[in-house]
Structures are given as C-alpha cells and as structure tokens.
Enzyme design. Structure first.
Site, PDB file in Angstrom:
ATOM      1  N   SER A  33      34.284  47.273  46.518  1.00 58.61           N
ATOM      2  CA  SER A  33      34.864  48.550  46.281  1.00 58.61           C
ATOM      3  C   SER A  33      36.119  47.371  45.029  1.00 58.61           C
ATOM      4  O   SER A  33      36.625  47.898  43.919  1.00 58.61           O
ATOM      5  CB  SER A  33      36.218  49.162  47.378  1.00 58.61           C
ATOM      6  OG  SER A  33      37.038  47.842  47.760  1.00 58.61           O
ATOM      7  N   HIS A  36      45.262  48.567  47.186  1.00 57.39           N
ATOM      8  CA  HIS A  36      44.041  48.699  46.871  1.00 57.39           C
ATOM      9  C   HIS A  36      44.301  49.245  45.299  1.00 57.39           C
ATOM     10  O   HIS A  36      43.393  48.247  44.492  1.00 57.39           O
ATOM     11  CB  HIS A  36      43.431  49.761  47.924  1.00 57.39           C
ATOM     12  CG  HIS A  36      41.994  49.736  47.826  1.00 57.39           C
ATOM     13  ND1 HIS A  36      40.851  50.241  46.593  1.00 57.39           N
ATOM     14  CD2 HIS A  36      40.413  48.900  48.497  1.00 57.39           C
ATOM     15  CE1 HIS A  36      39.397  49.910  47.173  1.00 57.39           C
ATOM     16  NE2 HIS A  36      39.462  48.985  47.834  1.00 57.39           N
ATOM     17  N   ASP A  58      41.750  55.998  43.294  1.00 56.38           N
ATOM     18  CA  ASP A  58      42.709  54.916  44.487  1.00 56.38           C
ATOM     19  C   ASP A  58      43.132  55.508  45.286  1.00 56.38           C
ATOM     20  O   ASP A  58      43.891  56.678  45.665  1.00 56.38           O
ATOM     21  CB  ASP A  58      42.737  53.930  44.051  1.00 56.38           C
ATOM     22  CG  ASP A  58      41.470  52.996  45.297  1.00 56.38           C
ATOM     23  OD1 ASP A  58      41.668  52.351  45.691  1.00 56.38           O
ATOM     24  OD2 ASP A  58      40.720  52.382  44.299  1.00 56.38           O
ATOM     25  N   ASN A  69      29.332  49.593  52.652  1.00 58.31           N
ATOM     26  CA  ASN A  69      29.246  49.199  53.587  1.00 58.31           C
ATOM     27  C   ASN A  69      29.159  50.074  54.719  1.00 58.31           C
ATOM     28  O   ASN A  69      29.449  49.301  55.812  1.00 58.31           O
ATOM     29  CB  ASN A  69      30.425  47.960  53.598  1.00 58.31           C
ATOM     30  CG  ASN A  69      29.709  47.632  55.012  1.00 58.31           C
ATOM     31  OD1 ASN A  69      28.052  47.068  54.771  1.00 58.31           O
ATOM     32  ND2 ASN A  69      30.115  46.079  55.707  1.00 58.31           N
TER      33      ASN A  69
END
Length: 384
Positions: free
Chosen positions: A256, A99, A70, A189
C-alpha cells in the site's frame, strides 16, 4: 367521560412506547487516535533510490489530478495541499488511521525549507476520498469512490486498499478506465486460510497497474503478494512519510506504500506526455522499469527518469516493449541491477581520443612550421 378516557389512552401509549436509549448506550463515535508520529524526518532511502528531483526540471506533475481513495488526509499538515475532500464514512475528513496521510505524502508532499522529505510529484492536484476508518474497506464503498474519482476528472487513481473480487468493484474499474484514468493499486498480501497467496482486487483486474513491494536492497519483499499479476515494483519496506498531527512516521511497510510511488510516477508521465492514453502511460512505466526476475517482480523497480524521458519505439497494441532483465543470474526474488560499467571500453575510448588529439596537433604543427622551413630552404635560423 370523553376527556378522562382520551387522557388514559394517551398515557397508555406513552407507557408502551420504547424509551430513547440513554446517551451512554448510543453508538460511540469513531475513536480518532492514530499512532503518534515524530516531528523529525530524514531523507528516506526510497527517495534517494528513485531520485524524482531529476525529473522536476521537466515536470513536477502540474496540471494532473490524482485521487487518493483511502482513510482521509490530515489537512493541517504543512506539506500537504488537498484540493477536494469527499467523506463516505460520515465521520469527517480527519485521518484516524494515518494510512491516507502517508500515501498522500509519498505522492505529493510539497517542498518545505529544511525538510528533506518530499513527494514524487509535488505539483499535482490532490483529491482525497475517505472510504474507511480502518486499513481495509468495503467493496461497495470502494467501487463508489472509484466512480466518483473518475467523474471528478482524476487522471490517476491510487488505491492502496485490497479487497475481494466483486461485481460492483469490477464495473467501477472498467468505468474509470473508460474515462481514461490510470488506476494504480497495491498488489496486497492476501492469503487464503491455508496460507497460499490469493489475488488482491482491484489490483488483479485487467487494465490496473498492480504494484508489488521492494526492499531497500532491491529485492521483492517477502510479504509482497505473488498471486496478483504485478506490473512493477515500488519501495515498500522501511518507508517514511507524512503523518497526522503535522508529523512523520518511519518504519512503514506494505504494498500500500509502494503503490503511491508508482502513482506519483504515473502523474509525472501524464504531465509530460498529456497525449498518452492510460494504456500508453502504463506501458511506458513498465517498459522503462529496471527489470525484474522472479515471481511477483513484474518489470522490476519503477524508474521515474526513464519513464518520463525515454524515447521508446512504437509499440504494438498488445505488445509493450519491456526492458530485458540483466544477463547475470540473480536470486529468484531479486530485482536486476544496472549493468556494470565497462571499464575496458572506456579505457579504449580514451586511448583513441588521445591519439586523435595528437594527430590533430601534428597536423597543425606541419601546417604552421612547414611554410617557414621552405622559406629558409630548411636552414637553421640565425642565432642571437
């Protein structure tokens, strides 16, 4: 003449050489300024919904290594413990996006007194592989990180980043699966230019457990990709987790953030059932999910308790036992709920139990008082 001629030549070369760019013209360092989080946190709906604490008497994930590919992890956060960090960006281990820190918290945030938030599997060993300073990453770097995670002995690899199909990425996934790593990836997505759904990678590769996003009411989130072959759903809307600056962030959404919930469950399964291969771990998670209805829901919402404790029949190699959906009709993108309680059956069982107790009482009374009656030849006892 030799000396002046040499000096003139040196001066000419110096004048022709390009000057070093001034400091302000050099590449600027990466701006590390994630959104500001909050110092306060409440128990998230996702934590209440999955309730991983029910599994902790059996395992918290101890002995299992989970790799997070990540944007890095905030190593100063009091709820996060990272055993190893790898940086592919050359910008240090700080999480400049937030994130990766949120993903790490969902998987393995430690218990801290007075803090209601905690990870799914707080006993795992975390490895952070920082491959980007943005929310998306480069497929080559992502592939390298997956290979390195497998070589580092990761039992579970969480990839909350989506990318396009790429030969190196495909080979890296095959390599990690061959090393018996469970790869959990966000379904993403992604959409094509005309707005149609487009598969996300590495989630769409065979052998990867692709995770879609569920809302607090149990439905598939509208943004959750339907082109990627989803295995299960995880909470992915109105999510709360750890954040850089020793803080917390709420209102997060996306597949995620659904993926690490499933990665945490995979870690619990691997800790409780170390004899299972990565294929069997994936099958167990899908076989015990709550049941899904509609495109993009897979086997439905992941169920930590059943994934760890269910006794499953032997499965054929290519035919995992999938929990059937609820018989009642549901909306197209809904996740099936648990079957309603059969109150009539419960009442009948209670009636039978009460009758049995009365019968036992009558038998005891007969065995006690019948001999006494016979001794008195069934005459009344004397008074006073």
């Amino acid at each position: 003449m030799r000396g002046p001629g040499l000096l003139a030549t040196v001066l000419a070369l110096l004048l022709m050489a390009p000057l070093a760019p001034p400091a302000q013209a050099r590449a600027a360092p990466v701006r590390c300024a994630p959104r500001k989080g909050s110092m306060q946190v409440a128990e998230p709906w996702a934590q209440r919904r999955l309730d991983p604490k029910r599994v902790w008497p059996l395992t918290t994930g101890e002995g299992v290594t989970v790799a997070i590919i990540d944007s890095g992890v905030d190593l100063t956060h009091p709820q996060l413990r990272v055993a190893k960090e790898v940086d592919y960006t050359g910008t240090g281990h700080r999480d400049c996006v937030g994130h990766g820190t949120a993903v790490a918290g969902i998987i393995a945030a430690q218990y801290v007194k007075g803090v209601p938030f905690v990870g799914v599997a707080p006993g795992v060993r975390l490895i952070s592989l920082k491959q980007t300073n943005e929310e998306n990453g480069d497929p080559d770097t992502l592939a390298r990180a997956i290979v390195d995670a497998a070589d580092a002995g990761a039992d579970v690899i969480n990839v909350s980043i989506d990318a396009h199909d790429d030969p190196k990425l495909r080979q890296a996934v095959a390599y990690a699966l061959g090393k018996d790593a469970v790869i959990v990836a966000a379904a993403g997505n992604r959409t094509a230019e005309d707005g149609t759904p487009e598969a996300s990678y590495p989630a769409a590769y065979p052998g990867v457990l692709a995770v879609g996003s569920a809302t607090p009411d149990g439905r598939r989130a509208d943004f959750s990709n339907t082109a990627t072959p989803v295995g299960v759903l995880g909470p992915g809307q109105a999510i709360t987790s750890t954040w850089p600056g020793r803080a917390y962030m709420s209102g997060l959404e996306g597949t995620s953030f659904a993926a690490p919930y499933v990665a945490g469950v995979a870690a619990l399964v691997r800790a409780r059932h170390p004899e299972l291969s990565q294929e069997r771990v994936r099958w167990r998670i899908t076989a015990t999910a709550d049941g899904g209805v509609g495109t993009g829901t897979g086997a439905g919402m992941v169920n930590p308790l059943l994934a760890v404790t269910a006794i499953l029949p032997l499965e054929a190699v290519d035919a995992p036992v999938i929990a059937p959906p609820a018989p009642a009709p549901l909306p197209q993108n809904a996740v099936s709920r648990a079957a309603p309680v059969d109150q009539e059956a419960i009442d009948l069982a209670l009636t039978i139990a009460a009758a049995a107790l009365c019968a036992v009482g009558l038998i005891v009374a007969v065995r006690v008082f019948a001999p006494m009656g016979r001794r008195r030849r069934w005459r009344p006892g004397r008074e006073g």
